[in-house]
Design an enzyme around this catalytic site. Structure first.
Site, PDB file in Angstrom:
ATOM      1  N   CYS A  45       0.899  -1.086   0.088  1.00 14.60           N
ATOM      2  CA  CYS A  45       0.008   0.098   0.205  1.00 14.60           C
ATOM      3  C   CYS A  45       0.712   1.449  -0.133  1.00 14.60           C
ATOM      4  O   CYS A  45       0.627   2.128  -0.659  1.00 14.60           O
ATOM      5  CB  CYS A  45      -1.056  -0.173   1.173  1.00 14.60           C
ATOM      6  SG  CYS A  45      -2.101  -1.434   1.124  1.00 14.60           S
ATOM      7  N   THR A  46       2.025   1.274   0.632  1.00 18.52           N
ATOM      8  CA  THR A  46       2.799   2.453   0.792  1.00 18.52           C
ATOM      9  C   THR A  46       3.438   2.428  -0.699  1.00 18.52           C
ATOM     10  O   THR A  46       3.694   3.709  -1.216  1.00 18.52           O
ATOM     11  CB  THR A  46       4.064   2.380   1.878  1.00 18.52           C
ATOM     12  OG1 THR A  46       3.394   2.183   2.864  1.00 18.52           O
ATOM     13  CG2 THR A  46       5.129   3.323   1.560  1.00 18.52           C
TER      14      THR A  46
END
Length: 153
Positions: A45-46
């Site tokens: 997600c980062t």
């Protein structure tokens, strides 16, 4: 299941600034790249959020706004936004209602919320759906290609 050509369901959620984001208020103004992701500050997600950040100007140039959605709280989104200097809004779908509205499937044997990106045109029509847990940064490149094609049409 939502499909390309469907009208994007309207919703209202809180942003990292505490303001409300209502999808229908964007109609007629700009395209929206609405991406659902599992959780703030996880590796995939980062990488996805930072890829959207690094290419954010490209999306602006294509006439689109990027909007991220997860079930994390506003406070979590604020930390994630500040830590990674995200220039676009993250929306807190704490109860998962918008995820359900968009029929985003769960992944990994139903244990994790899925990763799905919707490209929604200025008129609110879904023009592309990309569903992949493993290819997080591909969501960014694919959305840019779709927007470029829409602008040429």
């Amino acid at each position: 299941m939502l499909q390309i050509g469907d009208q994007a369901p309207d919703f209202t959620l809180k942003t990292t600034t505490g303001d409300s984001f209502r999808l229908s208020e964007q109609r007629g103004q700009r395209a929206i790249v609405l991406y659902f992701y599992p959780k703030d500050d996880t590796p995939g997600c980062t990488a996805e959020a930072c890829s959207f950040r690094d290419q954010y100007q490209d999306f602006q140039d294509l006439g689109a706004e990027v909007v991220g959605v997860s079930s994390d709280s506003e406070a979590s989104h604020q930390k994630f936004t500040q830590k990674h200097r995200l220039p676009f809004p993250l929306l807190a779908d704490v109860g998962g209602q918008v995820r359900k509205l968009y029929e985003v499937p769960r992944a990994l044997l139903g244990l994790l919320p899925g990763r799905v990106t919707f490209v929604i045109d200025k008129e609110g029509m879904i023009r592309y759906i990309f569903n992949s847990m493993n290819r997080a940064t591909d969501h960014v490149e694919t959305a840019k290609k779709v927007l470029a094609e829409l602008n040429q049409a």
